[in-house]
Design an enzyme around this catalytic site. Structure first.
Site, PDB file in Angstrom:
ATOM      1  N   GLU A  17      56.064 -34.836 -26.753  1.00 29.60           N
ATOM      2  CA  GLU A  17      54.522 -35.347 -26.379  1.00 29.60           C
ATOM      3  C   GLU A  17      53.571 -35.449 -27.998  1.00 29.60           C
ATOM      4  OE1 GLU A  17      52.201 -34.626 -22.790  1.00 29.60           O
ATOM      5  OE2 GLU A  17      50.870 -33.504 -24.228  1.00 29.60           O
ATOM      6  N   ASP A 109      39.927 -33.630 -17.254  1.00 26.20           N
ATOM      7  CA  ASP A 109      38.952 -32.630 -17.119  1.00 26.20           C
ATOM      8  C   ASP A 109      37.686 -32.999 -17.165  1.00 26.20           C
ATOM      9  OD1 ASP A 109      40.826 -30.322 -16.427  1.00 26.20           O
ATOM     10  OD2 ASP A 109      41.234 -30.399 -18.794  1.00 26.20           O
TER      11      ASP A 109
HETATM   12  P1  FAD Z   1      44.445 -34.035  -9.767  1.00 19.26           P
HETATM   13  O1  FAD Z   1      45.780 -34.496  -9.412  1.00 19.26           O
HETATM   14  O2  FAD Z   1      43.511 -35.065  -9.096  1.00 19.26           O
HETATM   15  O3  FAD Z   1      44.076 -32.517  -9.229  1.00 19.26           O
HETATM   16  C1  FAD Z   1      42.889 -32.184  -9.664  1.00 19.26           C
HETATM   17  C2  FAD Z   1      42.661 -30.977  -8.795  1.00 19.26           C
HETATM   18  O4  FAD Z   1      42.017 -31.489  -7.582  1.00 19.26           O
HETATM   19  C3  FAD Z   1      43.799 -30.009  -8.188  1.00 19.26           C
HETATM   20  O5  FAD Z   1      43.106 -28.889  -8.143  1.00 19.26           O
HETATM   21  C4  FAD Z   1      44.205 -30.587  -7.000  1.00 19.26           C
HETATM   22  O6  FAD Z   1      44.732 -29.719  -6.212  1.00 19.26           O
HETATM   23  C5  FAD Z   1      42.815 -31.171  -6.468  1.00 19.26           C
HETATM   24  N1  FAD Z   1      42.847 -32.214  -5.619  1.00 19.26           N
HETATM   25  C6  FAD Z   1      43.736 -33.381  -5.425  1.00 19.26           C
HETATM   26  N2  FAD Z   1      43.587 -34.283  -4.736  1.00 19.26           N
HETATM   27  C7  FAD Z   1      42.515 -33.681  -3.847  1.00 19.26           C
HETATM   28  C8  FAD Z   1      41.942 -34.122  -2.610  1.00 19.26           C
HETATM   29  N3  FAD Z   1      42.026 -34.979  -2.004  1.00 19.26           N
HETATM   30  N4  FAD Z   1      40.925 -33.254  -2.255  1.00 19.26           N
HETATM   31  C9  FAD Z   1      40.477 -32.026  -2.720  1.00 19.26           C
HETATM   32  N5  FAD Z   1      41.174 -31.542  -3.847  1.00 19.26           N
HETATM   33  C10 FAD Z   1      42.165 -32.536  -4.246  1.00 19.26           C
HETATM   34  N6  FAD Z   1      44.081 -34.196 -19.896  1.00 19.26           N
HETATM   35  C11 FAD Z   1      43.717 -35.389 -20.454  1.00 19.26           C
HETATM   36  O7  FAD Z   1      42.543 -35.326 -20.708  1.00 19.26           O
HETATM   37  N7  FAD Z   1      44.451 -36.062 -21.160  1.00 19.26           N
HETATM   38  C12 FAD Z   1      45.681 -36.193 -21.085  1.00 19.26           C
HETATM   39  O8  FAD Z   1      46.581 -36.980 -21.676  1.00 19.26           O
HETATM   40  C13 FAD Z   1      46.443 -35.032 -20.242  1.00 19.26           C
HETATM   41  N8  FAD Z   1      47.926 -34.839 -20.160  1.00 19.26           N
HETATM   42  C14 FAD Z   1      48.460 -34.032 -19.069  1.00 19.26           C
HETATM   43  C15 FAD Z   1      49.649 -34.188 -19.042  1.00 19.26           C
HETATM   44  C16 FAD Z   1      50.335 -33.241 -18.185  1.00 19.26           C
HETATM   45  C17 FAD Z   1      51.943 -33.176 -17.829  1.00 19.26           C
HETATM   46  C18 FAD Z   1      49.515 -32.266 -17.546  1.00 19.26           C
HETATM   47  C19 FAD Z   1      50.219 -31.019 -16.627  1.00 19.26           C
HETATM   48  C20 FAD Z   1      48.243 -32.289 -17.533  1.00 19.26           C
HETATM   49  C21 FAD Z   1      47.597 -33.282 -18.651  1.00 19.26           C
HETATM   50  N9  FAD Z   1      46.140 -33.168 -18.682  1.00 19.26           N
HETATM   51  C22 FAD Z   1      45.540 -34.205 -19.769  1.00 19.26           C
HETATM   52  C23 FAD Z   1      45.436 -32.133 -18.111  1.00 19.26           C
HETATM   53  C24 FAD Z   1      44.740 -32.737 -16.707  1.00 19.26           C
HETATM   54  O9  FAD Z   1      44.126 -33.703 -16.938  1.00 19.26           O
HETATM   55  C25 FAD Z   1      43.737 -31.636 -16.193  1.00 19.26           C
HETATM   56  O10 FAD Z   1      44.814 -30.535 -15.747  1.00 19.26           O
HETATM   57  C26 FAD Z   1      43.138 -32.115 -14.957  1.00 19.26           C
HETATM   58  O11 FAD Z   1      42.276 -30.969 -14.762  1.00 19.26           O
HETATM   59  C27 FAD Z   1      43.803 -32.376 -13.575  1.00 19.26           C
HETATM   60  O12 FAD Z   1      44.625 -33.485 -13.703  1.00 19.26           O
HETATM   61  P2  FAD Z   1      45.615 -34.037 -12.494  1.00 19.26           P
HETATM   62  O13 FAD Z   1      45.886 -35.329 -12.716  1.00 19.26           O
HETATM   63  O14 FAD Z   1      46.509 -33.070 -12.256  1.00 19.26           O
HETATM   64  O15 FAD Z   1      44.200 -34.036 -11.358  1.00 19.26           O
END
Ligand code: FAD
Length: 285
Positions: A17, A109
């Site tokens: 990455e 985030d």
């Molecule tokens: P989600 O899957 O939406 O989850 C976020 C939170 O909401 C979790 O606690 C989940 O349990 C909760 N949730 C989900 N759906 C619901 C619902 N229907 N009702 C209530 N709660 C719910 N960040 C960046 O800015 N840029 C990047 O390029 C980037 N790349 C990443 C790559 C990887 C492999 C990882 C692990 C993280 C990356 N991140 C990146 C960080 C990520 O954006 C953050 O961790 C963010 O806080 C959560 O993103 P997510 O897509 O997992 O969110």
């Protein structure tokens, strides 16, 4: 080439990455580092996306350069929490125009500045990308539970929703104890999550940033890792070698236990990526 086909092959894969420049003056240095890493010919590369949108334009450009110049398959990250639907669809169009087939679909985030948004969770973005029909979609998962989650049970339930919305695979947040990953796999398989789970590994070469990263990511530092940082953290050359060795040990153990794919958070460091690849070169395709 679609990531799901790469990670479903008979031999384990290793990928890297990189992140795009935060400011315009860093473009050349970042593109140069990314090309050096791509020149190692990993299974694929991913390029992160600025959740605040500030550097988001560089993600597609960097992906396109990697793919066109080195023929290494790429995956563009895309976040939605600080974006409108129109902005997200413009970015998807830009990825299509550049013939980028893989998207890591994320919520991102929240940032302190207020942004107009049409999204609450990654699952909404995943469903929209899936409806478009042409992308292979990855999602994020958290073996130590997402920091905002009320419980690990809820977190896994929401992970299943991302699979149901169209994720072909997940990539984990970094972890430093492989048992955390193995236990997580048990829990998600029981909950009906069946897609491949790529293990995300961070080689720690700069102990200064690791406590902050762990606080944000929720990753725990095992005692044996802390001993290494205590002993070698003050000497950059020693810490680099020890950090690469620790990450290599994790990767070898994961492959030995049948994990199909490891994604290395290589932090734009070609020398670290090259050292890790050399350490496992005969174990991968
Ligand atoms: P989600 O899957 O939406 O989850 C976020 C939170 O909401 C979790 O606690 C989940 O349990 C909760 N949730 C989900 N759906 C619901 C619902 N229907 N009702 C209530 N709660 C719910 N960040 C960046 O800015 N840029 C990047 O390029 C980037 N790349 C990443 C790559 C990887 C492999 C990882 C692990 C993280 C990356 N991140 C990146 C960080 C990520 O954006 C953050 O961790 C963010 O806080 C959560 O993103 P997510 O897509 O997992 O969110």
């Amino acid at each position: 080439m679609k990531i799901i086909d790469i990670i479903s092959g008979p031999t384990p894969s290793l990928s890297f990455e990189v992140f795009p420049p935060k400011t315009t003056d860093k473009i050349d240095a970042v593109f140069d580092a990314a090309m050096q890493i791509a020149g190692l010919q990993p299974a694929f590369m991913s390029v992160t996306y600025g959740a605040g949108g500030g550097t988001s334009a560089y993600t597609a450009a960097l992906c396109a350069d990697i793919q066109n110049l080195t023929h290494v398959p790429v995956m563009a990250h895309l976040t939605c929490i600080n974006s409108t639907r129109a902005q997200v669809h413009a970015q998807m169009q830009s990825l299509k125009d550049n013939r980028i087939e893989n998207v890591m679909a994320l919520r991102g985030d929240r940032v302190p500045e207020a942004h107009e948004t049409d999204y609450h969770y990654a699952s909404e973005l995943i469903a929209e990308i899936a409806a478009e029909g042409s992308f292979c979609i990855g999602g994020a998962c958290y073996p130590e539970t997402h920091p905002e989650s009320s419980s690990s049970f809820d977190d896994v339930r929401h992970l299943k929703e991302k699979q149901d919305a169209g994720c072909a695979f997940f990539t984990t947040q970094m972890f430093f104890d492989n048992d955390v990953y193995y236990n997580f796999l048990y829990r998600i398989r029981e909950a009906g999550v069946t897609v491949p789970v790529v293990a995300g590994i961070m080689p720690v070469t700069n102990p200064g940033s690791i406590k902050r990263i762990c606080r944000i990511s929720g990753a725990a530092l095992p005692q044996r890792f802390c001993r290494i940082v205590d002993k070698y953290g003050a000497d950059p050359a020693q810490m680099k070698q020890a950090g690469i060795a620790y990450a290599t040990q994790q990767i070898v153990d994961l492959f030995a236990n049948g994990v199909p794919a490891v994604h290395v958070y290589s932090m734009n460091k070609p020398d670290v990526a090259a050292a890790i690849l050399a350490n496992v070169s005969t174990l991968i395709r």
